[in-house]
Design a protein around this motif. Structure first.
Motif, PDB file in Angstrom:
ATOM      1  N   THR A 284       0.812  -1.214   0.000  1.00 29.29           N
ATOM      2  CA  THR A 284       0.000   0.000   0.000  1.00 29.29           C
ATOM      3  C   THR A 284       0.842   1.258   0.000  1.00 29.29           C
ATOM      4  O   THR A 284       0.483   2.263  -0.601  1.00 29.29           O
TER       5      THR A 284
ATOM      6  N   SER B 139       1.334   2.280  -3.388  1.00 27.23           N
ATOM      7  CA  SER B 139       0.172   2.069  -4.237  1.00 27.23           C
ATOM      8  C   SER B 139      -0.002   3.161  -5.267  1.00 27.23           C
ATOM      9  O   SER B 139      -0.689   2.979  -6.258  1.00 27.23           O
ATOM     10  N   GLN B 140       0.619   4.336  -5.064  1.00 29.77           N
ATOM     11  CA  GLN B 140       0.488   5.393  -6.052  1.00 29.77           C
ATOM     12  C   GLN B 140       1.193   5.014  -7.351  1.00 29.77           C
ATOM     13  O   GLN B 140       0.908   5.547  -8.404  1.00 29.77           O
ATOM     14  N   ASN B 141       2.169   4.108  -7.270  1.00 26.61           N
ATOM     15  CA  ASN B 141       2.848   3.607  -8.464  1.00 26.61           C
ATOM     16  C   ASN B 141       2.595   2.119  -8.561  1.00 26.61           C
ATOM     17  O   ASN B 141       3.416   1.304  -8.166  1.00 26.61           O
ATOM     18  N   SER B 142       1.449   1.784  -9.034  1.00 27.40           N
ATOM     19  CA  SER B 142       0.996   0.405  -8.920  1.00 27.40           C
ATOM     20  C   SER B 142       1.470  -0.504 -10.026  1.00 27.40           C
ATOM     21  O   SER B 142       1.123  -1.651 -10.084  1.00 27.40           O
TER      22      SER B 142
ATOM     23  N   SER C 114      -1.584   5.926   3.493  1.00 26.12           N
ATOM     24  CA  SER C 114      -1.044   6.669   2.359  1.00 26.12           C
ATOM     25  C   SER C 114      -0.993   8.158   2.660  1.00 26.12           C
ATOM     26  O   SER C 114      -0.017   8.842   2.347  1.00 26.12           O
TER      27      SER C 114
ATOM     28  N   GLU D 152     -10.059   0.785  -4.998  1.00 18.43           N
ATOM     29  CA  GLU D 152      -8.708   1.093  -5.456  1.00 18.43           C
ATOM     30  C   GLU D 152      -8.616   2.537  -5.937  1.00 18.43           C
ATOM     31  O   GLU D 152      -7.596   3.203  -5.740  1.00 18.43           O
TER      32      GLU D 152
ATOM     33  N   LYS E  71      -6.146   5.641  -4.189  1.00 17.61           N
ATOM     34  CA  LYS E  71      -5.182   6.468  -4.901  1.00 17.61           C
ATOM     35  C   LYS E  71      -5.552   7.942  -4.878  1.00 17.61           C
ATOM     36  O   LYS E  71      -4.672   8.811  -4.898  1.00 17.61           O
TER      37      LYS E  71
ATOM     38  N   LEU F 156      -6.438   9.685 -13.268  1.00 22.50           N
ATOM     39  CA  LEU F 156      -6.970   8.504 -12.592  1.00 22.50           C
ATOM     40  C   LEU F 156      -8.422   8.230 -12.943  1.00 22.50           C
ATOM     41  O   LEU F 156      -8.912   7.111 -12.725  1.00 22.50           O
TER      42      LEU F 156
ATOM     43  N   PHE G  76      -5.623  -0.416 -13.508  1.00 20.97           N
ATOM     44  CA  PHE G  76      -4.672   0.374 -12.728  1.00 20.97           C
ATOM     45  C   PHE G  76      -3.232  -0.078 -12.968  1.00 20.97           C
ATOM     46  O   PHE G  76      -2.294   0.647 -12.631  1.00 20.97           O
TER      47      PHE G  76
ATOM     48  N   TYR H 137      -1.331   2.466 -14.894  1.00 18.41           N
ATOM     49  CA  TYR H 137      -1.294   3.837 -14.373  1.00 18.41           C
ATOM     50  C   TYR H 137       0.087   4.466 -14.493  1.00 18.41           C
ATOM     51  O   TYR H 137       0.238   5.606 -14.921  1.00 18.41           O
TER      52      TYR H 137
END
Length: 546
Positions: free
Chosen positions: A44, A47-50, A212, A341, A345, A394, A482, A485
């Motif tokens: 997690t 998670s911004q760079n999944s 996060s 999800e 984000k 997103l 995602f 992304y």
């Protein structure tokens, strides 16, 4: 499958598992499969760079460097004095926060894994072996996290305070880990006992969002934390501190290192030792009920349909003029509300957009509050627009992207209501609540005089969203995985889009230098928004990103 080093180390304890009637060979094979599956999961915290790496290495192990970094910032708490109740309570409190949030956000998939029940229970594998494999699986990851987070600080503590300090700290950290694991399992058991699996998934999702957000804000707060490091507190024990369990272990350290033995310290220490083992014992005792309740995660409770209020319907008709646009507005609103999800984000970025303007205000604060309230520092609210391009990107991703075929069968000849309805849903459902909260805080700080300025900023927010939509690559809303992304981040374009924020803020500042300047600027912004909105959504299927 890969023969992990962790399993090689575990082989040395094979005799211990055999004593407790655990089939070690079966347990080792189960763990090997679990660790292999874990290599495909991104933590997690990242998670911004999944986008997942294509190798078989464990992504969680790769992410531990960020915990090492935060562990370095915990070192000053070991050096600020000799009041161990104060400094070690802070130390253990920070450690508990990271372990607890990581336990819920990253290890919940381990604790709540129902594949064991579905796959292994029908097989000739002892139930005790399966349960032991799950516990060992959790212990492996908790151990790696603990070593990364407090390994360096404990070495510093060993050098400064000696072996006794190091030994007691290790014991306390083990006890905290046991308490966190036990409490988390019991909390899950309680939730599943009275609620369905969807409620539990929502709670886990909110904790992931909190983690996060805490990481994002932590970068800002840690740099300023050293301002208070020089303050040596004369913290004294109070009865109500019994509910702050990091203080249990701070009290234990205070007694050992300073010899300050008090009744409350003894009570704290007893609780710190007994409750971790009690929580684990309760988890083991009710493990069968826990495993049975995990079946609730396999079905979904039918959502109750909410009645639409007349006021909401009237407001929606005012926002969206056509029936098609209202339909896509509702659809996008539901996706933003229910897509876990997506929320994971987007919500931390929205939370950070509330903090960011105040960070710049604090940096420019010169201890004269009256001068601050009379200044034009309220224009720092434009910094909240920084997150708009990322969120606009997103909007085309979803965990249920395979359902995007529905767009092909919608009875609409134009894509305009689809995109305009989605953008309006983003502005009014996601950004407007955040912006209204910021407006309330800014009015309380700067006075009602800035109300016209805040209205202009919102108009510029809408205009900026349309500009981002025009310049960014086009794709159907919620139609892509995602996993793509990171490939679609368009970093250089986002940096270019941020120049518009500076343009808006600069023109706004200039308008405040003239009489009726803000009125003229608002008219220009409204006309620009009207023109941009007319031109932005004339998109055909052929212009969409492929």
């Amino acid at each position: 499958m890969k023969n992990y080093r962790t399993l090689k180390l575990l082989d040395h304890l094979q005799g211990l598992f055999t004593i407790f009637d655990v089939d070690y060979k079966s347990m080792r094979r189960i763990l090997q499969v679990k660790l292999t599956m874990d290599s495909r999961r991104v933590p997690t915290i990242f998670s911004q760079n999944s986008k997942k790496d294509k190798d078989d290495s464990n992504q969680y192990i790769k992410s531990l460097w960020i915990y090492v970094l935060f562990g370095l910032f915990m070192i000053p708490f070991l050096l600020i004095g000799e009041n161990h109740l104060f400094q070690m309570s802070l130390f253990y409190g920070i450690f508990t926060f990271f372990v607890m949030t990581s336990m819920i956000s990253d290890f919940s998939s381990v604790l709540l894994d129902i594949r064991d029940r579905n796959i292994l229970f029908p097989k000739p594998v002892d139930r005790r072996t399966i349960s032991t494999a799950k516990i060992v699986h959790i212990i492996i990851y908790i151990s790696w996290l603990t070593i990364a987070l407090v390994g360096v600080p404990l070495i510093v503590g060993l050098v400064k305070n000696g072996f006794l300090f190091f030994f007691v700290s290790v014991i306390n950290i083990i006890l905290i880990n046991l308490l966190v694991v036990g409490l988390t399992a019991l909390i899950y058991l309680s939730i599943l006992q009275f609620f369905d699996g969807e409620r539990l998934k929502d709670i886990i999702n909110y904790v992931q969002i909190l983690l996060s957000f805490a990481i994002m804000v932590g970068y800002q707060l840690l740099a300023r934390s050293f301002v208070v490091i020089d303050l040596v507190s004369s913290l004294e024990p109070r009865w109500w501190q019994i509910f702050i369990f990091p203080m249990w272990y701070g009290a234990m350290m205070e007694m050992v290192m300073n010899g300050d033995i008090q009744l409350l310290y003894l009570l704290y220490s007893v609780l710190g030792v007994l409750l971790p083992f009690l929580s684990i014992w309760l988890y083991i005792k009710y493990n069968s009920a826990f495993e049975q309740n995990l079946q609730k995660l396999t079905y979904h409770e039918k959502a109750k349909e909410k009645k639409r209020s007349k006021l909401g319907q009237s407001l929606l008709k005012f926002i969206c003029r056509s029936h098609e646009e209202r339909s896509f507005f509702r659809f996008a609103s539901l996706m933003m509300k229910n897509e876990r999800e997506f929320k994971l984000k987007v919500y931390p970025s929205l939370g950070f957009s509330i903090i960011l303007p105040f960070i710049f205000i604090i940096n420019g604060f010169n201890s004269n509050f009256e001068q601050l309230t009379a200044s034009k520092s309220y224009l720092s609210i434009y910094f909240t627009l920084i997150t708009v391009p990322t969120i606009m990107i997103l909007l085309k991703f979803s965990g249920k992207y395979k359902g995007a075929w529905i767009y092909k069968v919608t009875p609409t000849a134009s894509l305009k209501p689809m995109f305009s309805g989605t953008i309006k849903a983003f502005i009014f459902n996601l950004y407007l609540p955040v912006y209204l909260l910021l407006c309330a805080l800014f009015i309380a700080l700067f006075g009602v005089r800035i109300l016209p300025d805040l209205i202009v900023v919102f108009i510029n927010l809408c205009l900026y969203s349309v500009i981002c939509f025009i310049l960014l690559k086009k794709s159907l809303p919620f139609s892509e995985s995602f996993d793509h992304y990171k490939q679609s981040s368009q970093g250089f374009l986002i940096i270019g889009l941020m120049l518009f924020i500076g343009l808006f803020a600069g023109l706004h500042f200039i308008s405040t230098l003239f009489i009726y300047g803000i009125l003229l600027y608002s008219v220009i912004s409204i006309l620009s928004l009207w023109m941009a909105w007319k031109l932005a959504f004339n998109i055909t299927w052929g212009k969409l990103e492929r």
